[in-house]
Design an enzyme around this catalytic site. Sequence first.
Site, mmCIF file in Angstrom:
data_model
loop_
_atom_site.group_PDB
_atom_site.id
_atom_site.type_symbol
_atom_site.label_atom_id
_atom_site.label_comp_id
_atom_site.label_asym_id
_atom_site.label_seq_id
_atom_site.Cartn_x
_atom_site.Cartn_y
_atom_site.Cartn_z
ATOM 1 N N GLU A 45 0.260 19.456 6.724
ATOM 2 C CA GLU A 45 0.646 20.205 5.534
ATOM 3 C C GLU A 45 1.076 21.617 5.912
ATOM 4 O OE1 GLU A 45 -2.824 19.805 3.161
ATOM 5 O OE2 GLU A 45 -2.585 17.619 3.164
ATOM 6 N N ASP A 48 0.848 -1.181 0.000
ATOM 7 C CA ASP A 48 0.000 0.000 0.000
ATOM 8 C C ASP A 48 0.885 1.232 0.000
ATOM 9 O OD1 ASP A 48 -2.576 -0.993 -0.077
ATOM 10 O OD2 ASP A 48 -2.464 -1.580 2.030
ATOM 11 N N PHE A 92 -9.573 27.226 7.744
ATOM 12 C CA PHE A 92 -10.005 26.523 6.530
ATOM 13 C C PHE A 92 -11.458 26.112 6.688
ATOM 14 C CE2 PHE A 92 -10.757 22.599 4.224
ATOM 15 C CZ PHE A 92 -10.219 22.878 2.978
ATOM 16 N N THR A 93 -12.258 26.336 5.680
ATOM 17 C CA THR A 93 -13.604 25.774 5.690
ATOM 18 C C THR A 93 -13.824 25.059 4.376
ATOM 19 O OG1 THR A 93 -14.639 27.667 4.646
ATOM 20 C CG2 THR A 93 -14.491 27.726 7.055
ATOM 21 N N ALA A 94 -14.771 24.133 4.437
ATOM 22 C CA ALA A 94 -15.056 23.365 3.230
ATOM 23 C C ALA A 94 -15.607 24.253 2.122
ATOM 24 C CB ALA A 94 -16.048 22.251 3.547
ATOM 25 N N LYS A 129 -4.004 31.103 1.460
ATOM 26 C CA LYS A 129 -3.451 29.989 0.685
ATOM 27 C C LYS A 129 -4.555 28.946 0.532
ATOM 28 C CE LYS A 129 -1.665 26.585 3.926
ATOM 29 N NZ LYS A 129 -2.230 26.956 5.222
ATOM 30 N N ASP A 146 -10.172 -5.906 2.810
ATOM 31 C CA ASP A 146 -8.916 -6.520 2.391
ATOM 32 C C ASP A 146 -8.934 -8.034 2.615
ATOM 33 O OD1 ASP A 146 -7.513 -4.319 1.530
ATOM 34 O OD2 ASP A 146 -6.790 -3.816 3.536
ATOM 35 N N ASP A 165 -5.464 -4.282 6.292
ATOM 36 C CA ASP A 165 -6.058 -4.173 7.614
ATOM 37 C C ASP A 165 -7.581 -4.120 7.606
ATOM 38 O OD1 ASP A 165 -6.281 -1.703 6.529
ATOM 39 O OD2 ASP A 165 -5.141 -0.640 8.052
#
Lengths: 714, 573
Positions: free
Chosen positions: A379, A338, A409-411, A427, A554, A550
């Site tokens: 980030e 993965d 930050f907002t959606a 940004k 899977d 996991d």
Amino acid sequence: MSSKAQSVGLFDRAILRQAVGESFRKLSPRMVAKNPVMFVVEVGSALTTLLVIRDLIVHGADQPPLWFTGAVSIWLWFTVLFANFAEAIAEGRGRAQADTLRKMRKETMARRLVNKKGEAIAWTELGSAERSPSRGGAGTLPGSPNTIEEAVASSSLRKGDLVVVEANQLVPGDGEIVEGIASVDESAITGESAPVIRESGGDRSAVTGGTKVLSDRIVVRIVSDPGESFLDRMISLVEGAARQKTPNEIALHILLVGLTIVFLLACVTLVPLAKYSSLALSATAIVALLVCLIPTTIGGLLSAIGIAGMDRLLKKNVIATSGRAVEAAGDVDTLLLDKTGTITHGNRMATELLPMPGVRVEDLAEAALLASLADETPEGRSIVTLAQDKYASAAVAASAAEKGTFVPFTAQTRMSGLDLAGRQIRKGAVDSIGKYVTAAGGKAPAELAEISARIGDGGGTPLAVADGDAILGVIHLKDVVKAGIRERFLRFRAMGIRTVMITGDNPRTAAAIAREAGVDDFLAEATPEAKMRLIKEEQAKGKLVAMTGDGTNDAPALAQADVGVAMNSGTQAAKEAGNMVDLDSNPTKLLEIVEVGKQLLMTRGTLTTFSIANDVAKYFAILPALFMVVFPEIAPLNVMHLASPYSAILSAVVFNALIIILLIPLALRGVRYRPLGAATILRRSLLIYGVGGVIAPFAGIKLIDLALEALHLV
Amino acid sequence: MTFVGWVQVLVFFALILAVTKPIGLYMYRVFEGGEAPLGRGLGRIENALYRLCGVDPRKEQDWKGYAFALLAFSTFGVIVTYAIERLQGHLPLNPQHFAGVGQELAFNTAASFSTNTNWQAYSGESTMSYLTQMTGLAWHNFTSAGAGICVALAVARGFTRRGGPGNGKQLGNFWVDLNRGILYVLLPLSFIFALVLVSQGVIQNLKPYLDVTTLEGGKQTLALGPVASQEAIKQLGTNGGGFFNANAAHPFENPTPFTNLISLFLIFMIPAGLTYTYGRMAKDARQGWALLAAMSVLFFAGVAACYHAETAGNSAFAGLPIHQALGNMEGKEARFGVAASTLYATVTTDASCGAVNAMHDSFTPLGGLVPLVNIQLGEVIFGGVGAGLYGILVFVVLAVFIAGLMVGRTPEYLGKKIEAREIQLGMFYVLVFPIIILGFSAWAAVSPLGTSSLNNNGTHGLSEILYAYSSGAGNNGSAFAGLNANTPFWNITLGLTMLAGRFLMIIPALGIAGLMVDKKVVPPSLGTFPTNGPLFTVLLVMVVVIVGALTFFPALSLGPIVEHFQSLHGKVF
């Protein structure tokens, strides 16, 4: 990983003491009979002991001296004991390893949910009230008139029982959370001190017995009967009790038994063939010759090697459900890895600042820094680090940020930033920033789209930075490949193992990361079905596939793969489907598992070669000694110039026994695996263990002979 | 050792190398190519034979079917030959009016020729009628050789077919392989070479024996017969049974150094070619060359040792006024000399042929040790036609297994995993030699039944016993001589030895093929150990030598090895 399960020294005093006792207990014919090679030695030992007794009573003139028969007999017994000792010490180490795991199996009281009649209830019987997430509350569950709790010993829990665990209590057994969410301290198993979150109905629903719940309350459904948990199975595997021979081990056993029969024939027929020349060979000498020739070295160490292999794996915090799986790991042709967590760190990080034309990079760095100072996402932090480390001038502006107002930050806006002394620094996603700038009356330069596209092509994510109505530049965020992973994959390529990266990313991004990490191939936009298909395709080509996983989705792929390593943090379904569980939940571990598997086979192969190569010297020691009585002319064959015929035979027998002891460390540690081509490995092994195996006993037997002579024993 | 002597060895070997590819390719076309390779005429005969026998040439057999057909065919051969021998007194083509052959000898000879051994406990010219020689024995020269090729093909198919599980376990059709082997390979080649031999003075007639007066005025009976036609197939099929008791030392069988070279060439031709055929079947010619290289290494080791020992001469003559510049010439033909005789001895024992042009019994102890060891290594140094290939493939399985473990992978050969069952059958194969050779030798060494036949006592006598059973088990057929093998004890034990040495080894070999054909093919990777290079050749040589040496070193050290040291002290037998 901060620490592994406590590792045991190669020769721990307590283990040694116990192993000595065990080696005598293992003399029981019923136990030795499992190993035909050593069984022949034991029969030989018993036979020579009878000869000693006979000679004590009536000593025939034509018989070899009593001290000789006695010494040979003692050393033959030692040969069996040494082999037993090797096995016992491997088991002892395995047991010690298991004990550290077992400590967390301490008896605890479990709070089992039962109905009013005191009968265990199934999960499906829980009322909706109980099934809804509930927090807190001890004693009976609120609003659940049909269930009560009873305190039982954890060892009496059966599969399917439901138990309640709350903060600061130990999970009483392996299970799956059916209700609730909790932070759990798994350091007892993994050595990792940071608590992990476990919750019902997801891929992180499994809890392990012995771990500690730190907060909240969960209802756990126990998934195994006592004595059948993964840990129990593993413990029995390293203890050797339930150890079944693996396919290659069986094949090797057959080879060794075949060789033993060949030597049995060669030695038994030697008696009449010698009688033809009026040469009476003593039974002691023939038994000594036989034991020296049959592959006792590998025969004696074979089971120790197998146990030690499981033990090495356990030391890496991997629990295998069978030795077969470990062996298969050595044969793996294709590794499915993965991307997230294995190949990359899993978080995108800022790696570069690209200013728009006419903008100084320092200004861009300052703006990026200001916009991110209050951003606590990985980030955001990586942008701060980049700006400070790479563009030192930006550091000056840092203190100014404290005066500003953070815009989270907002959606909706899809950007974050800082309002500072009339400046609006933002940004965010390139198109959002573009809209923001346009709204403010500015204009996005043409280069913005161009640079963003380039970053996207390279598998990265562009993040635009604006100051008011001007776009300053772009931050290049990318998935950072783990340090050293590329070298690791190179090693695997050298072993002939193909690595395939599995990722949910789009093919473009996937290709870029694949290129950077140096994997051979990738599967982009992977779904569980696509993964399954890939495994089947590889297997149809005759390849052995290993993978980690996991999630419940899977599970089918884990079951299909030849080596399926489930993460301990994963769901019960995944763990059941795979044939190994990594307690550290570290997908990179797969690489180490493959090496352990290879080491296991190599150790067997090299010691077999060594064992057979040894026979050349033993022939040159014993045969002239046997024949010299009647054929004194044969003396030149006594190339080692051994003191006397008796000394020659005894030296060979002693060497044969001691070499088992000397090779125990190698058997336990395993032959070192180097990622070289197969031909190179073979050439080296043939030189070291083949040629070395021919030469070593010449030196060893001569030394023992000199020692026996110096001590006037012969 | 002389320069000219080595030139003979090298010329011979160069010829073999030159012919390996063409004959290998030809056999590939014959057995795997489908179409009849030698024109329509033979193709019609082939098809007519299938119709006559009710064989469907397109229907292949699995390993059990193949083994059953082979065993049935060989049993039939034993019975028919036995019957012809016993009844020859009542049958035509018996100008010397020989009586029927005794029952033990008839059993021994029937077993001997059916198993491609051609051990002869009798003198052909004084025991067997022309009919027996031609139909009972020469017939087997073709069929036993053909059967050997069949087994090699079946085993090769098992290793090289890449169908994988569920795609049939077929190894070919025994009857088709046998028919084609005889019709397209053995018959044409032996026809051509028989004519070559006739041109060189090998006799070919059906006349009664000739009474002649020698130069000294004495009377002598010259045995005659259809020799050349038998001689060609005797070498080509690695049969080795001579028309005359003196075998290839007899001037009517092997008159000149040139016929000697042709004989040697014929012995190695098909075994060498089959390695190339195998490489073609594996779709990797280097797989075949690797096997040939291993065989060649062992061949040169044998020639060098034997030639060296025989050039050294007889140490017992040291100090005596005896001219030994030519080496040990006792028991050797003057027209061949030491080089050609030791080369012949090595080739004939490498290849389980058993024809001899010198008396191995008269070699120096170490010189005689070489042929004995060659046989005991399992007749895989080129080996008998077919037998050499399937024999070395069994050793390949063992070599690959040990090598595979050492590189840390489940061992694979041609992409197929070597697992417990193959090792089991491989060990059965390996065990046959020690059981029958050491077992019977030990019995013969202590029983008056065995020792009463010995002409030499002491260690040399033991060498004779070991040689006889090794020769039988290896289906070689050469004799160390010095042993009167025509007694009930020897005829029966050697007869059983030959049957065991053939069929108890063919069955596990075919069994391995049956398992291998059904395996998945794993594509090679860097982690796979290459089996077509020099390293593998070295490993294979080591495995062959070690298995052989470890098994027989104790017995050999009581025979030729002790004898060597004794002879250094002037002790001879």
